[in-house]
Design a protein around this motif. Structure first.
Motif, PDB file in Angstrom:
ATOM      1  N   ASP A 193       3.573  -1.333 -17.011  1.00  0.00           N
ATOM      2  CA  ASP A 193       3.341  -2.773 -16.830  1.00  0.00           C
ATOM      3  C   ASP A 193       2.534  -3.105 -15.579  1.00  0.00           C
ATOM      4  O   ASP A 193       2.323  -4.269 -15.253  1.00  0.00           O
ATOM      5  N   GLY A 194       2.074  -2.079 -14.858  1.00  0.00           N
ATOM      6  CA  GLY A 194       1.288  -2.306 -13.641  1.00  0.00           C
ATOM      7  C   GLY A 194       2.110  -2.313 -12.368  1.00  0.00           C
ATOM      8  O   GLY A 194       1.566  -2.418 -11.275  1.00  0.00           O
ATOM      9  N   SER A 195       3.423  -2.206 -12.495  1.00  0.00           N
ATOM     10  CA  SER A 195       4.282  -2.156 -11.310  1.00  0.00           C
ATOM     11  C   SER A 195       4.347  -0.720 -10.789  1.00  0.00           C
ATOM     12  O   SER A 195       3.851   0.212 -11.424  1.00  0.00           O
ATOM     13  N   PHE A 196       4.937  -0.572  -9.601  1.00  0.00           N
ATOM     14  CA  PHE A 196       5.179   0.748  -9.006  1.00  0.00           C
ATOM     15  C   PHE A 196       6.637   0.803  -8.601  1.00  0.00           C
ATOM     16  O   PHE A 196       7.188  -0.192  -8.125  1.00  0.00           O
ATOM     17  N   LYS A 197       7.259   1.979  -8.777  1.00  0.00           N
ATOM     18  CA  LYS A 197       8.661   2.150  -8.394  1.00  0.00           C
ATOM     19  C   LYS A 197       8.788   3.300  -7.415  1.00  0.00           C
ATOM     20  O   LYS A 197       8.147   4.339  -7.578  1.00  0.00           O
ATOM     21  N   VAL A 198       9.619   3.087  -6.404  1.00  0.00           N
ATOM     22  CA  VAL A 198       9.894   4.116  -5.406  1.00  0.00           C
ATOM     23  C   VAL A 198      11.340   3.952  -4.949  1.00  0.00           C
ATOM     24  O   VAL A 198      11.871   2.839  -4.929  1.00  0.00           O
ATOM     25  N   LYS A 199      11.967   5.045  -4.613  1.00  0.00           N
ATOM     26  CA  LYS A 199      13.344   4.994  -4.093  1.00  0.00           C
ATOM     27  C   LYS A 199      13.300   4.642  -2.602  1.00  0.00           C
ATOM     28  O   LYS A 199      12.393   5.047  -1.881  1.00  0.00           O
ATOM     29  N   PHE A 200      14.308   3.884  -2.164  1.00  0.00           N
ATOM     30  CA  PHE A 200      14.388   3.472  -0.763  1.00  0.00           C
ATOM     31  C   PHE A 200      14.358   4.676   0.177  1.00  0.00           C
ATOM     32  O   PHE A 200      13.669   4.655   1.197  1.00  0.00           O
ATOM     33  N   GLY A 201      15.065   5.738  -0.173  1.00  0.00           N
ATOM     34  CA  GLY A 201      15.107   6.923   0.685  1.00  0.00           C
ATOM     35  C   GLY A 201      13.743   7.547   0.889  1.00  0.00           C
ATOM     36  O   GLY A 201      13.435   8.046   1.973  1.00  0.00           O
ATOM     37  N   VAL A 202      12.910   7.518  -0.146  1.00  0.00           N
ATOM     38  CA  VAL A 202      11.555   8.067  -0.033  1.00  0.00           C
ATOM     39  C   VAL A 202      10.754   7.258   0.988  1.00  0.00           C
ATOM     40  O   VAL A 202      10.091   7.823   1.862  1.00  0.00           O
ATOM     41  N   LEU A 203      10.834   5.933   0.901  1.00  0.00           N
ATOM     42  CA  LEU A 203      10.141   5.073   1.873  1.00  0.00           C
ATOM     43  C   LEU A 203      10.698   5.287   3.277  1.00  0.00           C
ATOM     44  O   LEU A 203       9.943   5.440   4.230  1.00  0.00           O
ATOM     45  N   PHE A 204      12.024   5.274   3.383  1.00  0.00           N
ATOM     46  CA  PHE A 204      12.668   5.332   4.689  1.00  0.00           C
ATOM     47  C   PHE A 204      12.369   6.634   5.418  1.00  0.00           C
ATOM     48  O   PHE A 204      12.169   6.643   6.633  1.00  0.00           O
ATOM     49  N   HIS A 205      12.332   7.741   4.681  1.00  0.00           N
ATOM     50  CA  HIS A 205      12.154   9.049   5.311  1.00  0.00           C
ATOM     51  C   HIS A 205      10.694   9.486   5.426  1.00  0.00           C
ATOM     52  O   HIS A 205      10.423  10.555   5.979  1.00  0.00           O
ATOM     53  N   GLU A 252       0.831  -1.213   0.000  1.00  0.00           N
ATOM     54  CA  GLU A 252       0.000   0.000   0.000  1.00  0.00           C
ATOM     55  C   GLU A 252       0.863   1.259   0.000  1.00  0.00           C
ATOM     56  O   GLU A 252       0.581   2.217  -0.725  1.00  0.00           O
ATOM     57  N   GLU A 253       1.916   1.259   0.805  1.00  0.00           N
ATOM     58  CA  GLU A 253       2.772   2.439   0.914  1.00  0.00           C
ATOM     59  C   GLU A 253       3.593   2.662  -0.356  1.00  0.00           C
ATOM     60  O   GLU A 253       3.803   3.804  -0.762  1.00  0.00           O
ATOM     61  N   ILE A 254       4.043   1.591  -0.988  1.00  0.00           N
ATOM     62  CA  ILE A 254       4.775   1.750  -2.248  1.00  0.00           C
ATOM     63  C   ILE A 254       3.839   2.309  -3.318  1.00  0.00           C
ATOM     64  O   ILE A 254       4.228   3.172  -4.105  1.00  0.00           O
ATOM     65  N   GLN A 255       2.591   1.865  -3.323  1.00  0.00           N
ATOM     66  CA  GLN A 255       1.622   2.403  -4.286  1.00  0.00           C
ATOM     67  C   GLN A 255       1.342   3.879  -3.998  1.00  0.00           C
ATOM     68  O   GLN A 255       1.202   4.682  -4.918  1.00  0.00           O
ATOM     69  N   ARG A 256       1.295   4.236  -2.722  1.00  0.00           N
ATOM     70  CA  ARG A 256       1.027   5.627  -2.339  1.00  0.00           C
ATOM     71  C   ARG A 256       2.190   6.544  -2.720  1.00  0.00           C
ATOM     72  O   ARG A 256       1.995   7.637  -3.248  1.00  0.00           O
ATOM     73  N   LEU A 257       3.405   6.105  -2.455  1.00  0.00           N
ATOM     74  CA  LEU A 257       4.580   6.956  -2.637  1.00  0.00           C
ATOM     75  C   LEU A 257       5.260   6.801  -3.997  1.00  0.00           C
ATOM     76  O   LEU A 257       6.003   7.677  -4.410  1.00  0.00           O
ATOM     77  N   GLY A 258       5.009   5.681  -4.667  1.00  0.00           N
ATOM     78  CA  GLY A 258       5.731   5.373  -5.894  1.00  0.00           C
ATOM     79  C   GLY A 258       5.066   5.883  -7.152  1.00  0.00           C
ATOM     80  O   GLY A 258       3.982   6.479  -7.120  1.00  0.00           O
ATOM     81  N   GLN A 259       5.748   5.635  -8.248  1.00  0.00           N
ATOM     82  CA  GLN A 259       5.276   6.015  -9.572  1.00  0.00           C
ATOM     83  C   GLN A 259       4.759   4.765 -10.279  1.00  0.00           C
ATOM     84  O   GLN A 259       5.457   3.751 -10.362  1.00  0.00           O
ATOM     85  N   SER A 260       3.534   4.861 -10.803  1.00  0.00           N
ATOM     86  CA  SER A 260       2.942   3.758 -11.544  1.00  0.00           C
ATOM     87  C   SER A 260       3.674   3.579 -12.871  1.00  0.00           C
ATOM     88  O   SER A 260       4.021   4.560 -13.530  1.00  0.00           O
ATOM     89  N   GLN A 261       3.901   2.333 -13.245  1.00  0.00           N
ATOM     90  CA  GLN A 261       4.587   2.009 -14.490  1.00  0.00           C
ATOM     91  C   GLN A 261       3.594   1.388 -15.477  1.00  0.00           C
ATOM     92  O   GLN A 261       2.570   0.831 -15.064  1.00  0.00           O
ATOM     93  N   ASP A 299      19.868   5.202  -0.452  1.00  0.00           N
ATOM     94  CA  ASP A 299      18.663   6.031  -0.608  1.00  0.00           C
ATOM     95  C   ASP A 299      18.160   6.110  -2.044  1.00  0.00           C
ATOM     96  O   ASP A 299      16.970   6.268  -2.274  1.00  0.00           O
ATOM     97  N   ASN A 300      19.055   5.994  -3.031  1.00  0.00           N
ATOM     98  CA  ASN A 300      18.644   6.107  -4.430  1.00  0.00           C
ATOM     99  C   ASN A 300      18.366   4.769  -5.106  1.00  0.00           C
ATOM    100  O   ASN A 300      18.128   4.717  -6.314  1.00  0.00           O
ATOM    101  N   VAL A 301      18.395   3.675  -4.337  1.00  0.00           N
ATOM    102  CA  VAL A 301      18.088   2.360  -4.907  1.00  0.00           C
ATOM    103  C   VAL A 301      16.588   2.281  -5.164  1.00  0.00           C
ATOM    104  O   VAL A 301      15.773   2.596  -4.299  1.00  0.00           O
ATOM    105  N   GLU A 302      16.250   1.846  -6.375  1.00  0.00           N
ATOM    106  CA  GLU A 302      14.854   1.753  -6.762  1.00  0.00           C
ATOM    107  C   GLU A 302      14.256   0.434  -6.298  1.00  0.00           C
ATOM    108  O   GLU A 302      14.841  -0.631  -6.509  1.00  0.00           O
ATOM    109  N   ILE A 303      13.100   0.517  -5.659  1.00  0.00           N
ATOM    110  CA  ILE A 303      12.344  -0.655  -5.228  1.00  0.00           C
ATOM    111  C   ILE A 303      11.144  -0.755  -6.163  1.00  0.00           C
ATOM    112  O   ILE A 303      10.423   0.214  -6.360  1.00  0.00           O
ATOM    113  N   THR A 304      10.945  -1.932  -6.733  1.00  0.00           N
ATOM    114  CA  THR A 304       9.832  -2.142  -7.654  1.00  0.00           C
ATOM    115  C   THR A 304       8.823  -3.084  -7.024  1.00  0.00           C
ATOM    116  O   THR A 304       9.167  -4.204  -6.640  1.00  0.00           O
TER     117      THR A 304
END
Length: 91
Positions: A23-35, A12-21, A72-77
């Motif tokens: 292919d239906g996936s979502f991407k967010v940087k680790f630093g965004v989640l962590f902070h 849920e949080e990755i969908q909230r903070l991430g960017q929709s792709q 912090d800049n590692v992308e989580i998909t």
């Protein structure tokens, strides 16, 4: 909260903070989640929850473990569910 519940909240949080792709996936940087304050209040051990989700093939990221600052800049998909992937490829 058990591990499955935490992984569900992580999705849920990755969908909230991430960017929709496309292919239906979502991407967010680790630093965004962590902070993020909301994530900090939900997850006692964000890194442990990320590792559990990766083991269940719900998310993917480079490396075995992520550390604040260094990664912090590692992308989580967040990988799309099979149903989401099928509808994305049909479009």
């Amino acid at each position: 909260m058990n591990v499955d519940e935490e992984v569900g909240r992580l999705k849920e949080e990755i969908q909230r903070l991430g960017q929709s792709q496309p292919d239906g996936s979502f991407k967010v940087k680790f630093g965004v989640l962590f902070h993020d304050d909301r994530c900090a209040n939900i997850f006692e051990a964000l890194v442990g929850t990320l590792r559990a989700a990766k083991k269940r093939k719900i998310i993917k990221f480079d490396g075995e473990m992520l550390l604040q600052g260094v990664h912090d800049n590692v992308e989580i998909t967040l990988l799309p569910s099979p149903a989401e992937a099928a509808s994305a490829s049909a479009s």
